[in-house]
Design an enzyme around this catalytic site. Structure first.
Site, PDB file in Angstrom:
ATOM      1  N   CYS A   2       7.769  75.780 -16.259  1.00  0.00           N
ATOM      2  CA  CYS A   2       7.147  75.138 -17.421  1.00  0.00           C
ATOM      3  C   CYS A   2       7.275  76.034 -18.652  1.00  0.00           C
ATOM      4  CB  CYS A   2       5.685  74.815 -17.222  1.00  0.00           C
ATOM      5  SG  CYS A   2       5.376  73.590 -15.959  1.00  0.00           S
ATOM      6  N   ARG A  27      13.850  79.016 -17.512  1.00  0.00           N
ATOM      7  CA  ARG A  27      12.647  79.185 -16.684  1.00  0.00           C
ATOM      8  C   ARG A  27      12.613  78.191 -15.524  1.00  0.00           C
ATOM      9  NH1 ARG A  27       8.570  81.849 -19.908  1.00  0.00           N
ATOM     10  NH2 ARG A  27       6.888  80.846 -18.787  1.00  0.00           N
ATOM     11  N   TRP A  73       8.028  71.829 -14.718  1.00  0.00           N
ATOM     12  CA  TRP A  73       8.465  72.090 -13.343  1.00  0.00           C
ATOM     13  C   TRP A  73       7.366  71.498 -12.478  1.00  0.00           C
ATOM     14  CZ3 TRP A  73       6.886  74.781  -8.939  1.00  0.00           C
ATOM     15  CH2 TRP A  73       7.893  75.087  -8.005  1.00  0.00           C
ATOM     16  N   ASN A  99       0.977  74.321 -19.220  1.00  0.00           N
ATOM     17  CA  ASN A  99       1.691  75.077 -18.208  1.00  0.00           C
ATOM     18  C   ASN A  99       0.632  75.710 -17.313  1.00  0.00           C
ATOM     19  OD1 ASN A  99       3.146  76.965 -16.763  1.00  0.00           O
ATOM     20  ND2 ASN A  99       3.692  78.227 -18.520  1.00  0.00           N
ATOM     21  N   GLY A 100       0.755  75.555 -16.001  1.00  0.00           N
ATOM     22  CA  GLY A 100      -0.227  76.139 -15.088  1.00  0.00           C
ATOM     23  C   GLY A 100      -0.728  75.088 -14.114  1.00  0.00           C
ATOM     24  N   GLU A 477      18.856  90.381   0.306  1.00  0.00           N
ATOM     25  CA  GLU A 477      19.084  89.979  -1.083  1.00  0.00           C
ATOM     26  C   GLU A 477      20.348  89.118  -1.198  1.00  0.00           C
ATOM     27  OE1 GLU A 477      17.507  89.685  -3.629  1.00  0.00           O
ATOM     28  OE2 GLU A 477      18.915  89.609  -5.278  1.00  0.00           O
ATOM     29  N   LYS A 481      20.487  85.346  -2.668  1.00  0.00           N
ATOM     30  CA  LYS A 481      21.384  84.947  -3.767  1.00  0.00           C
ATOM     31  C   LYS A 481      22.183  83.724  -3.374  1.00  0.00           C
ATOM     32  CE  LYS A 481      20.097  86.412  -6.390  1.00  0.00           C
ATOM     33  NZ  LYS A 481      18.994  87.330  -6.498  1.00  0.00           N
ATOM     34  N   GLU A 484      20.004  80.444  -2.913  1.00  0.00           N
ATOM     35  CA  GLU A 484      19.356  79.849  -4.086  1.00  0.00           C
ATOM     36  C   GLU A 484      20.344  79.189  -5.037  1.00  0.00           C
ATOM     37  OE1 GLU A 484      17.062  82.386  -6.775  1.00  0.00           O
ATOM     38  OE2 GLU A 484      18.334  84.075  -6.290  1.00  0.00           O
ATOM     39  N   HIS A 500      18.261  89.021  19.615  1.00  0.00           N
ATOM     40  CA  HIS A 500      16.946  88.633  20.147  1.00  0.00           C
ATOM     41  C   HIS A 500      16.618  87.175  19.841  1.00  0.00           C
ATOM     42  CE1 HIS A 500      16.159  92.677  21.474  1.00  0.00           C
ATOM     43  NE2 HIS A 500      16.563  93.132  20.301  1.00  0.00           N
ATOM     44  N   LYS A 595      12.567  80.300 -13.129  1.00  0.00           N
ATOM     45  CA  LYS A 595      12.814  81.728 -13.344  1.00  0.00           C
ATOM     46  C   LYS A 595      11.510  82.515 -13.255  1.00  0.00           C
ATOM     47  CE  LYS A 595      15.178  85.362 -14.543  1.00  0.00           C
ATOM     48  NZ  LYS A 595      16.000  85.949 -13.462  1.00  0.00           N
TER      49      LYS A 595
HETATM   50  O1  M6R Z   1       9.774  87.835 -12.119  1.00  0.00           O
HETATM   51  P1  M6R Z   1       9.663  88.335 -10.704  1.00  0.00           P
HETATM   52  O2  M6R Z   1      10.539  89.473 -10.419  1.00  0.00           O
HETATM   53  O3  M6R Z   1       8.230  88.618 -10.310  1.00  0.00           O
HETATM   54  O4  M6R Z   1      10.139  87.117  -9.818  1.00  0.00           O
HETATM   55  C1  M6R Z   1      10.070  87.178  -8.424  1.00  0.00           C
HETATM   56  C2  M6R Z   1      10.918  86.107  -7.789  1.00  0.00           C
HETATM   57  O5  M6R Z   1      10.459  84.838  -8.167  1.00  0.00           O
HETATM   58  C3  M6R Z   1      12.391  86.246  -8.177  1.00  0.00           C
HETATM   59  O6  M6R Z   1      12.888  87.507  -7.873  1.00  0.00           O
HETATM   60  C4  M6R Z   1      13.225  85.186  -7.448  1.00  0.00           C
HETATM   61  O7  M6R Z   1      13.246  85.448  -6.083  1.00  0.00           O
HETATM   62  C5  M6R Z   1      14.641  85.142  -8.031  1.00  0.00           C
HETATM   63  N1  M6R Z   1      14.985  83.803  -8.408  1.00  0.00           N
HETATM   64  C6  M6R Z   1      15.685  85.558  -7.086  1.00  0.00           C
HETATM   65  O8  M6R Z   1      16.948  85.506  -7.649  1.00  0.00           O
END
Ligand code: M6R
Length: 600
Positions: A2, A27, A73, A99-100, A477, A481, A484, A500, A595
């Site tokens: 948002c 965002r 969002w 927003n919220g 990680e 990546k 997502e 396991h 974001k």
């Molecule tokens: O702004 P932040 O680092 O607190 O955000 C945490 C996660 O939402 C963020 O790292 C998210 O996992 C990313 N989209 C990953 O690429």
């Protein structure tokens, strides 16, 4: 997640709002809307989907000098035109964006809105209806807004228009980010400074439970009892080019390429004139004197925290636990006697992490925030802050913030180690310089990673990333990546753990990307690769120079063995990027994601 914009001045409000919303696209959102006010009343335009849809829907002939806008969002109610903001009260006198999450909205409906027909499924509409009901009961708009805010439980950033006073925007904030921007003959409102850099770089921070009356020439901040608050503006130190793609097709690719520059900037920022690494001594003391460190973070930042644990325990000799924020909030472990909490957050606004910070402060513990955004909520509310200096990260998939977080954690661990007389890493500045060069080398080899993406990922429905010790953390990680942005089901696993249970998922051709950068586990990870290959997997080994074996798919330039996460992640970022690109995915704005995740 948002985004809010608002403008009041002399120019065409709708164009400034639309441009502002475009800057907030990163965002994450699924619908968008604006409301502009002129002598004919308030005109609301909203659409599901992209801002481009909204642009088409807006009547170009509507001339107005005041307006508010929103990217939504979805939380309460599906993404749709009906649930998109702005929302209006029954008489359409009041128009509001939010927003919220209003946690008690059902109770508010029962207690304050009996007989009111709600037009959407959102928690937001309740706010604007209650404002109207207070006004119907004789309150001034300002008092009605304030009384309404006092009823709300949860998080909010709000901008409200009254069509009887189109020269005013009413604004409020609690837990969700919101700034007021100042100009000559105009003022603006924005979820973050980037949205309004087009018109000003002067901003005033708002604190939780404050409301603001914004006119063309005046901004009046007050608390919820109406007591006026004075606050000086600050200059947003953002370069407009930082938030443009330039010649790049995607922000993600630009941000991957920026990593060596960011790393060199971090080395500069944390170095004194004598060429030694420095950290505010209070921070190094806090780390060095803690009996245990609790790192709390989400997503990519959590993965950086895992690598940070390795540095802090190995170099500074302080025990570290790393926790996912959303779990920690409701399942706090037994804490040590003298803990230090480290919050890692690119945005500094992540609601899950903030919820933990609030609890930690309530318990009287010390907290350090490592963030990319100075003045962000997590930075303001912690005792100490270390900045990432990565420049704005726009792509939803975090890349340069991840490596910046690891670099800052390495510096923190190394300086603390030195201060404590513990075993520090050898010449970290020099080693990080070597890493920056290696990063550059990898960024120059994009075609190789594009080829790997084509070979391994063009038709697969799943993929595994395996590694041992810090390679395992990087694998987590890499999997995040890939999933997502390409929507390929991807899992990161500790190489030894596959057998396991998860090895049951290996089929003919399943891609398994294995990292082999750690000498003491080089043979064992290769053993794990053999196990999956024997069951039909298609392994892709990425190893470090010096540890490579024949048949490895890619050999990374040699860097200090503890710092390999800073380089081994780059192939994984690029492979994910190209896999998503070849599948026609929206790389910078993946579906369902935001974001800055400002709801718990
Ligand atoms: O702004 P932040 O680092 O607190 O955000 C945490 C996660 O939402 C963020 O790292 C998210 O996992 C990313 N989209 C990953 O690429």
């Amino acid at each position: 997640m948002c985004g809010i914009v608002g403008y009041i001045g002399e120019l065409d409000a709708k164009e400034i709002l639309l441009k502002g919303l475009e800057k907030l696209e990163y965002r994450g959102y699924d619908s968008a809307g604006i409301a502009v006010a002129n002598e004919d009343g308030v005109h609301v335009y909203k659409e599901k989907g992209r801002i481009a849809n909204l642009r088409e829907a807006v009547n170009a002939d509507t001339k107005a000098k005041t307006g508010i806008g929103h990217t939504r969002w979805a939380t309460h109610g599906v993404p749709s035109k009906k649930n998109a903001h702005p929302h209006q009260s029954t008489t359409e006198r009041f128009t509001l964006v939010h927003n919220g999450v209003i946690e008690n909205y059902e109770q508010l409906i029962r207690e304050h809105l009996q007989g009111v027909e709600l037009k959407s499924d959102t928690d937001t509409e309740v706010i604007v209806q209650i404002v109207e009901s207070f006004v119907n009961n004789g309150y001034t708009v300002q008092d009605a807004f304030r009384q309404t805010l006092k009823l709300l439980k949860g998080s909010y950033a709000i901008a409200l228009l009254d069509n009887e006073t189109p020269e005013t925007i009413f604004v409020a904030k609690n837990k969700s980010p919101l700034l007021v921007g100042l100009g000559e003959g105009f003022n603006v409102v924005a979820s973050d400074a980037m949205a309004m850099l087009q018109v000003t770089d002067q901003f005033v921070e708002l604190m939780d439970k404050e409301m603001v009356v914004v006119n063309r020439h005046q901004v009046t901040i007050m608390d919820l009892d109406g007591i006026i608050v004075e606050r000086a503006p600050y200059t947003a130190e953002l370069d407009a080019s930082d938030i443009e793609k330039g010649t790049y097709p995607h922000f993600m690719l630009k941000e991957i390429d920026e990593q060596p520059v960011v790393l060199r900037r971090i080395i500069q920022e944390y170095q004194n004139d004598q060429g030694d690494l420095i950290i505010d001594s209070n921070i190094a003391d806090a780390v060095g004197t803690a009996d245990r460190i609790y790192i709390v973070a989400c997503g990519t930042s959590y993965h950086a925290g895992l690598v940070g644990k390795h540095f802090i325990e190995k170099w500074a000799q302080v025990p570290v636990e790393v926790h996912v924020a959303s779990e920690f909030s409701y399942n706090m472990p037994l804490l040590s006697k003298n803990p230090l909490f480290i919050f890692i957050s690119q945005s500094g606004e992540t609601a899950d992490s903030r919820a933990v910070l609030v609890q930690v402060k309530r318990l009287g513990h010390r907290a350090l925030t490592i963030t990319n955004v100075p003045g962000s909520t997590l930075s303001r509310e912690a005792d100490y802050t270390l900045l990432l200096h990565a420049g704005p990260e726009i792509a939803v998939a975090s890349t340069k913030a991840y490596t910046a977080q690891i670099a800052v954690l390495a510096i923190l661990a190394s300086v603390t180690a030195e201060q404590n007389g513990a075993m520090a890493s050898t010449n970290l500045i020099k080693e990080l310089g070597i890493v920056a060069n290696a990063m550059e080398e990898l960024c120059d080899k994009k075609e190789e990673f594009e080829q790997i993406a084509k070979e391994y990922l063009s038709t697969t429905r799943n993929c595994f990333f395996i590694g041992r010790t810090i390679d395992y953390y990087v694998g987590l990680e890499g999997a995040l990546k890939l999933k997502e942005i390409s929507y390929i089901q991807a899992e990161g696993f500790a190489g030894g753990e596959l057998k396991h249970g998860t090895i049951a998922l290996i089929e003919n051709g399943t891609p398994v990307i294995a990292l082999a950068t750690q000498e003491h586990v080089n043979l064992s990870i290769r053993g794990n690769v053999k196990e999956v290959a024997a069951r039909g997997a298609n392994p892709c080994i990425i190893s470090s120079a010096g540890l490579n074996h024949e048949g490895d798919r890619f050999v990374l330039p040699a860097v200090d063995s503890d710092l390999t996460p800073l380089v081994s992640v780059i192939p994984l970022q690029l492979i994910s990027y190209y896999a998503a690109l070849h599948r026609g995915c929206d790389v910078d704005k993946p579906r369902n994601l935001a974001k800055s995740v400002t709801v718990e």
